[in-house]
Design a protein around this motif. Structure first.
Motif, short mmCIF file in Angstrom:
data_model
loop_
_atom_site.label_atom_id
_atom_site.label_comp_id
_atom_site.label_asym_id
_atom_site.label_seq_id
_atom_site.Cartn_x
_atom_site.Cartn_y
_atom_site.Cartn_z
N GLN A 62 0.82 -1.21 0.00
CA GLN A 62 0.00 0.00 0.00
C GLN A 62 0.86 1.26 0.00
O GLN A 62 0.53 2.25 -0.69
CB GLN A 62 -0.92 -0.01 1.23
N LEU A 63 1.94 1.25 0.76
CA LEU A 63 2.83 2.41 0.77
C LEU A 63 3.50 2.61 -0.57
O LEU A 63 3.74 3.75 -1.00
CB LEU A 63 3.89 2.25 1.87
N LEU A 64 3.81 1.53 -1.25
CA LEU A 64 4.42 1.65 -2.58
C LEU A 64 3.46 2.33 -3.55
O LEU A 64 3.87 3.18 -4.35
CB LEU A 64 4.80 0.26 -3.09
N ILE A 65 2.18 2.01 -3.47
CA ILE A 65 1.19 2.67 -4.32
C ILE A 65 1.09 4.15 -3.98
O ILE A 65 1.00 5.02 -4.86
CB ILE A 65 -0.18 1.97 -4.16
N ALA A 66 1.11 4.45 -2.67
CA ALA A 66 1.03 5.86 -2.26
C ALA A 66 2.25 6.65 -2.72
O ALA A 66 2.12 7.80 -3.18
CB ALA A 66 0.88 5.94 -0.74
N MET A 67 3.44 6.06 -2.62
CA MET A 67 4.65 6.78 -3.04
C MET A 67 4.71 6.91 -4.56
O MET A 67 5.29 7.88 -5.07
CB MET A 67 5.89 6.07 -2.50
N LYS A 68 4.15 5.98 -5.29
CA LYS A 68 4.09 6.12 -6.74
C LYS A 68 3.21 7.29 -7.15
O LYS A 68 3.45 7.93 -8.17
CB LYS A 68 3.58 4.83 -7.38
#
Length: 1007
Positions: free
Chosen positions: A310-316
């Motif tokens: 989920q954090l990877l999606i947010a940082m993208k």
């Protein structure tokens, strides 16, 4: 504050608090009175605060009582926003001193009061939203008062411990929710205040398990703030983005960072043999043994996997911010990416490519501060000794390989902006991977897969002829005697890429290949040889592209480039492997002209046109029937691709030969038998692009080396034309042009030039034209030797930086080849002489020659020609960086009276040259010249300054400004003279501690 000091303060506060206590019951008529009393109270508190007094606990409670009564006796919904704003401003001032005495129950009340105003006053459904100014005042009260850490740790620890109790945790969560909702307002100032308050709440008051629970909501809200409100057009404010990213990086580091996750057992850290042995046996479940609160969340491997995705999606989603127009937002992105990479190398490995790509993109920014900060952060991540450094290096190499694989996809789409972006990232990645050149070598070496990404590049990097080629009418215009800056170097004409229309994108691709070659070094010669073999296998578009790629990579490896003046670029030491490859490339490339047949090429091109004609367009009416099975077949190509490009192939082959000539330099002479015919053959080509390339190659390859190899013949010709039987005044110009063309290799033969010049000076010392020409030749020799000494110094410093500490190592060769009784003879005495500390090192050949020129030139300081006097002074200035104090100062001491006399010369350009010489001596020789400046030079400078002020008023080159005349123009001699005087006196003031009157005298005179 003692009792005597508190009485006047108490009396002032009493005059306001008493009437305020009587007006606590708010009505429509009493609101103005209460507002006025609160304003007076604020003014009194500001005066007390500015005077340095601190309120004691009794006084604070006395002031707080009417405020408390006002809030308690009235419904919170009925209190106007303007009164609430002033109340919070009063509380803000009181909390600065009250914090030391505040009890926990009072702290709770203040906390809930501020939180209720931020979240909305009143019960659910019947409350009201306060104004932004009121919320801002409440946030400032929390921020400056009970929410702000203080230097007294035990006091702060008491509040933090109380805030983390189970009874207070719901209040903490409700306050966090109110703050997050308040950040979605349209006021940027209120958003910044709420983000500051949010950072303090999360970093100081939230416990470790509770911050895990609020991680998704905080990250989601702050990411929306970074991207801007959906209804607003344009970017979010830079300050809002910076504060939001600061909150995100703090909450990510505290919740999912390596340290808390390893501590809780969500991930395992193996840094010792004992920890490795634990992996073989039964792994302890550390997270089960931890105490779990009611509202907290445990860190488990399954939670880590879900949260990291989920954090990877947010940082993208933050990727658009790398194009934000404000520097504050870009600097915040650099800090965010670097901090997340440092704190989560184990827990967020999938985010490393994304965050490193952010840093690479920002290091290519047009803003120098942003690009420098991003480059420094990348270098720090790759050089800091940590277990994550190797992971970052591998990730960066994977990014480099992926970008090389992505270029063939982007180039056919003619997306110049994306191509420029990818190429810029590659350039910056190679610049930061220079300390890891061996890793880059693997990418361009035999195991780097160049056959895979190389063929993909060759299939899309199609070169075409430029629409316009700027040519010279004759080769004579390339060698203007009186324009050394213009004749020393001319750029090679460059082809164009079919799928790239932007010049910036083309330059980015060139810099990318240069950076790849420079980072790989000799290991990258495998890729150069592979691309060259493709280029020499034919003359189609793939062969042309192969030649172009091999040229650009070889330029990066050898630091020989056609895009800047080679005399201004630094010279790198070349390995034997590079020189061996250069010799082989010259021979194999030159053989291409032996198999060339113009008639066959023309025939082949005609045949190609016949067999690859553009198909006729056929217009058919009706429907096109499809196959029953929807069979998909390869369509007919729209047009034919040009299969042979002999002109471009020959031009790039000449560029490759020129690069090898720059690598081998004087050792290129034996290869003239191979390379001269291709260059001369291309000079008679009917294609202007090829002819211009041949002119450049002829200038780049042959002139300096031919002159050096035939130096004796040229010097003899000049000498014969300076005899009494045959005197040619232009012969000295020929000698000066020869020295400029040969460059640094002339040092080996410069002794003959100097002897010839001084012999002719003794013979023609009365002929001003000849003497001035000979002095100009000596000046050119001195400039060449100065560049040679600077390059030696640079090489020594570069070698010193490359030497590292490799631990204990033998300092001699293996084995005992020298018996004990050996070494007592001549060799030992020579070694002892070399390490004598009292003796100065021997002069190099260039230094000895410079010393000879200085000793024999000082006598011309009194020559009747002003031009010769100025040239001698400039010559002496050029010798200062070359010679040491012991070699130069004796000659300066003997010529010092003549140098001082030149400061009184009638011509200002002679005075300017003399001042330049004194400036060079003072800045280089140190304390040996400081006392002479004060005793001999400064009195003359002082008188000169007054005369120059008058002279500038009639000088046409001086700039007329309002209120006077300035000498800002660099074309005036007075400008150079002013600059030399300022630099000389600046160095003198550093070396000698003069009296105060002398300091002021210099400052006033130069003002």
């Amino acid at each position: 504050m003692n009792h005597e000091q508190s009485q006047p303060v108490f009396k002032r506060l009493k005059t306001v608090c008493v009437p305020l206590m009587g007006a606590t019951a708010l009505t429509a008529s009493s609101v103005p009175t209460v507002s006025r009393l609160l304003s007076e109270l604020l003014n009194i508190l500001y005066d007390i605060r500015s005077s340095g007094y601190s309120l004691n606990e009794a006084t604070i409670k006395y002031v707080f009582f009417p405020i408390y009564t006002l809030l308690n006796c009235n419904d919170s919904v009925a209190i106007p926003d303007q009164l609430l704003e002033k109340i919070f401003m009063v509380l803000n001032i009181l909390c600065k001193d009250w914090w030391w005495y505040l009890e926990l129950k009072d702290w709770d009340q203040l906390f809930m009061l501020c939180g209720s105003v931020i979240g909305g006053i009143g019960t659910k459904g019947k409350g009201r939203e306060c104004a932004d100014e009121t919320k801002d005042a409440a946030a400032q009260d929390n921020d400056d008062g009970p929410f702000t850490p203080n230097q007294v740790r035990h006091r702060m620890k008491m509040f933090v411990t109380h805030a983390q109790t189970p009874t207070f945790t719901p209040i903490l969560g409700q306050t966090l929710n109110s703050v997050l909702l308040a950040t979605e307002c349209h006021s940027s100032s209120l958003q910044n205040s709420m983000l500051d308050l949010l950072f303090v709440l999360l970093s100081d008051y939230f416990p470790e398990d509770l911050i895990v629970s609020v991680l998704p909501g905080v990250v989601s809200t702050t990411c929306k703030l970074c991207l801007g409100a959906p209804g607003n057009k344009g970017w979010a404010k830079g300050a809002v983005i910076a504060n939001s990213l600061c909150v995100i990086q703090d909450v990510i580091s505290r919740s999912i960072g390596d340290e808390p996750c390893i501590k809780s057992g969500a991930v395992l850290s193996v840094e010792s043999i004992e920890e490795l042995s634990d992996l073989v046996g039964e792994q302890p479940l550390k997270h089960l043994a931890q105490e779990q609160s009611k509202y907290g969340t445990s860190r488990t491997p399954s939670w880590l996997g879900i949260t990291s995705s989920q954090l990877l999606i947010a940082m993208k989603s933050l990727s658009p911010l790398i194009k934000h127009p404000t520097p504050s937002a870009l600097m915040a992105m650099v800090e965010f990416s670097a901090n997340i990479l440092r704190s989560t190398p184990t827990t967020l490995p999938l985010a490393q490519p994304l965050l490193l790509s952010y840093l690479l993109s920002l290091s290519n920014s047009d803003l120098p501060t942003v690009s420098r900060k991003a480059s420094d952060s990348l270098l720090d991540l790759l050089t800091t000794s940590s277990k994550a450094r190797h992971s970052f290096t591998r990730t960066l190499l994977r990014i480099t390989r992926d970008n090389l694989s992505a270029l063939p996809v982007l180039l056919p789409s003619q997306a110049d902006a994306k191509v420029e972006h990818i190429a810029g990232m590659q350039d910056n990645a190679m610049g930061n991977l220079n300390p890891f050149a061996s890793e880059i070598g693997k990418l361009l070496g035999p195991t780097g897969g160049v056959e895979k990404w190389g063929w993909s590049l060759l299939s899309v990097l199609e070169l075409i002829d430029p629409p316009v080629t700027i040519t010279r009418t004759s080769a004579a215009q390339m060698m203007l005697e009186n324009d050394p800056e213009g004749s020393s170097w001319l750029p090679f004409p460059q082809p164009m890429l079919k799928n790239v229309s932007s010049a910036n994108a083309y330059d980015s691709l060139v810099r990318m290949f240069h950076a790849l070659g420079k980072a790989a070094g000799d290991t990258g010669l495998f890729a150069v040889e592979w691309f060259a073999s493709i280029g020499q296998s034919g003359k189609d578009y793939r062969a042309v592209t192969g030649m172009w790629c091999s040229c650009r990579l070889l330029e990066g490896i050898s630091n020989v480039t056609f895009f800047e003046d080679p005399l201004k670029s630094s010279r790198l030491s070349r390995s034997r492997r590079l020189e061996k490859l250069a010799r082989g490339l010259v021979k194999s490339t030159s053989l291409l002209w032996d198999t060339m047949n113009e008639e066959s090429i023309d025939t082949q091109s005609e045949g190609t046109d016949e067999h690859n004609e553009v198909p006729q367009t056929q217009h058919v009416k009706g429907l096109v029937q499809l196959h029953d099975t929807l069979q998909i077949t390869r369509g007919t190509p729209i047009g034919s691709r040009v299969t042979a490009q002999p002109m471009l192939h020959s031009s790039l082959s000449l560029q490759l030969i020129s690069i090898t000539a720059g690598i081998l330099e004087s050792r290129f002479t034996p290869l003239f038998i191979y390379s001269l015919y291709p260059i001369l053959h291309s000079l008679v080509s009917p294609f202007s692009f090829l002819t211009e390339t041949a002119f450049r190659a002829l200038n780049f390859v042959t002139i300096s080396n031919l002159l050096l190899s035939n130096f004796d013949y040229v010097l003899d010709s000049v000498s014969r034309r300076l005899s009494r039987q045959w005197l040619d005044v232009d012969a000295t110009k020929v000698l000066a042009v020869m020295i400029r063309l040969v460059g640094s290799d002339i040092v080996e033969c410069a002794g003959d030039v100097v002897e010839e010049c001084f012999d002719r000076l003794d013979e023609y010392h009365g002929y001003d034209v000849v003497v001035e020409g000979l002095v100009e030749v000596l000046g050119e020799v001195m400039k060449v030797m100065q560049l040679e000494e600077l390059s030696k110094t640079r090489d020594v410093s570069n070698q010193t930086k490359k030497i590292g500490n490799y631990g204990p190592a033998p300092r001699t060769a293996w084995g005992d080849n020298n018996p004990p009784d050996k070494g007592k003879g001549i060799d030992q005495s020579e070694d002892a002489q070399e390490v004598m500390p009292d003796e100065e090192p021997p002069l190099s050949s260039s230094q000895a020659l410079s010393k000879q020129i200085v000793q024999r030139s000082v006598y011309f300081l009194t020559h009747e020609s002003t031009g010769i006097r100025a040239r001698i002074l400039n010559l002496l200035s050029s010798s200062v960086p070359i010679l040491s104090e012991s070699a130069l100062m004796p000659s300066v001491h003997s010529a010092w009276p003549f140098i001082l006399n030149r400061l009184a010369d009638k011509e200002i350009f002679v005075v300017s040259a003399a001042a330049g010489l004194i400036e060079a001596l003072v800045t280089s020789m140190g304390s040996l010249m400081f006392r002479r400046v004060w005793d001999d030079v400064w009195p003359r400078f002082r008188s000169m300054l007054s005369k120059m002020q008058t002279a500038d008023t009639i000088n046409t080159l001086s700039r007329r400004v309002r209120g006077g005349v300035g000498s800002e123009s660099v074309y005036t001699h007075s400008h150079r003279l002013y600059r030399s005087i300022i630099k000389t006196m600046t160095a003198a003031l550093r070396g000698v501690d003069p009296q105060d009157s002398s300091n002021w005298e210099v400052i006033i005179a130069l003002y």
